[in-house]
Scaffold this active site. Sequence first.
Site, PDB file in Angstrom:
ATOM      1  N   TYR A 136      31.408  72.797  47.631  1.00 43.16           N
ATOM      2  CA  TYR A 136      32.016  74.038  47.131  1.00 43.16           C
ATOM      3  C   TYR A 136      33.538  73.911  47.228  1.00 43.16           C
ATOM      4  O   TYR A 136      34.099  73.920  48.310  1.00 43.16           O
ATOM      5  CB  TYR A 136      31.496  75.207  47.969  1.00 43.16           C
ATOM      6  CG  TYR A 136      31.973  76.591  47.587  1.00 43.16           C
ATOM      7  CD1 TYR A 136      32.652  76.859  46.396  1.00 43.16           C
ATOM      8  CD2 TYR A 136      31.712  77.672  48.418  1.00 43.16           C
ATOM      9  CE1 TYR A 136      33.062  78.136  46.067  1.00 43.16           C
ATOM     10  CE2 TYR A 136      32.120  78.962  48.100  1.00 43.16           C
ATOM     11  CZ  TYR A 136      32.791  79.178  46.927  1.00 43.16           C
ATOM     12  OH  TYR A 136      33.194  80.451  46.607  1.00 43.16           O
ATOM     13  N   LYS A 164      30.499  72.851  43.046  1.00 46.00           N
ATOM     14  CA  LYS A 164      30.776  74.176  42.491  1.00 46.00           C
ATOM     15  C   LYS A 164      32.287  74.271  42.451  1.00 46.00           C
ATOM     16  O   LYS A 164      32.958  74.303  43.477  1.00 46.00           O
ATOM     17  CB  LYS A 164      30.185  75.248  43.406  1.00 46.00           C
ATOM     18  CG  LYS A 164      30.609  76.650  43.072  1.00 46.00           C
ATOM     19  CD  LYS A 164      29.653  77.609  43.716  1.00 46.00           C
ATOM     20  CE  LYS A 164      30.300  78.788  44.395  1.00 46.00           C
ATOM     21  NZ  LYS A 164      31.201  79.556  43.562  1.00 46.00           N
TER      22      LYS A 164
END
Length: 292
Positions: A136, A164
């Site tokens: 992330y 992400k």
Amino acid sequence: TKNFAGEYAALLTPFDQKENIDFKSLQSLVVNAIDQDLTGVYVGGSTGEAFLQSQAERRDCLESVAESSLGKLNLIAHVGSIRTKDCCELANAAKGAGYHAVSAVTPFYYGFSFDALLDHYRAIVDAADGLPMIVYNIPVLTGVALSDMQIEELLNLENVIGIKQTSIDLYQLEKIANRNPGKIVFNGFDEIFLPGQMAGAQGGIGSTYNVIGSKYKEIQKLICSGDVGRAKSVQKSANRLIDLLVLVGVIPGLKYILQQKGIIATDTVRAPFRMLDSMQKRLVDDFISSAL
Ligand code: NGF
């Protein structure tokens, strides 16, 4: 291996008036994601106010969502924090609860070295016991700005299947997608879902999917059918809601809308977040009655 491409709601964590987790509302948020035909949910991320929760609360949320999903959603557990050991414990819990993947934010605050970051992810992957990992990357909140090469190195760690990417730098997204063809890139800023897909993302994970998830699904369908003109107009309508949410505060704003729609019981956020004041509520009410 599982195909993770698609659209995911970064789930909110509903609270009761005393700021305790409201598991009944959490369940109804999961049902709401299923009803919108989303690919899956991303549990315990920024939108879930994870950094305002205890370890035990984070674990309870992971377990509760997995139970409510009835096998109808891809489940990604965000287990990130700045303490490696905490991430490992949650990754292990996610595996036990039946999650399909784990994800972790780059550890922030202390300015850890890149080698420390690599070790951090290796340890979590190890604790996740075979579950794939999605890195992330959200530099605007972490202050950790990874270079293209560093991202590539992270993506090459064992069991890391993708990233992400919550950044408005679409050039970087394009480079990540094209230089790492076997990996999956999720777009993290909802306001650039369409441009993100154009740049090579294979889906998105975001907060506003809790309310307008079907719009992102529609954009994706329109792209596939070659109708970028209509996809642009759906993105445009999503962005007018996002403008308003950014103005009043994304998490309290989304909670207020979901409470008004009867999906969650209260619009409580955890301090130091603040709920919308009456002027902000009126702005949202006016928008909802005219557009949603
Ligand atoms: O709220 C932020 C940070 N980003 C979210 C999302 O990337 C966070 C995004 O949906 C997330 O997925 C998570 O819970 O971990 C925005 O809220 C949205 O694009 C509006 O700007 O700024």
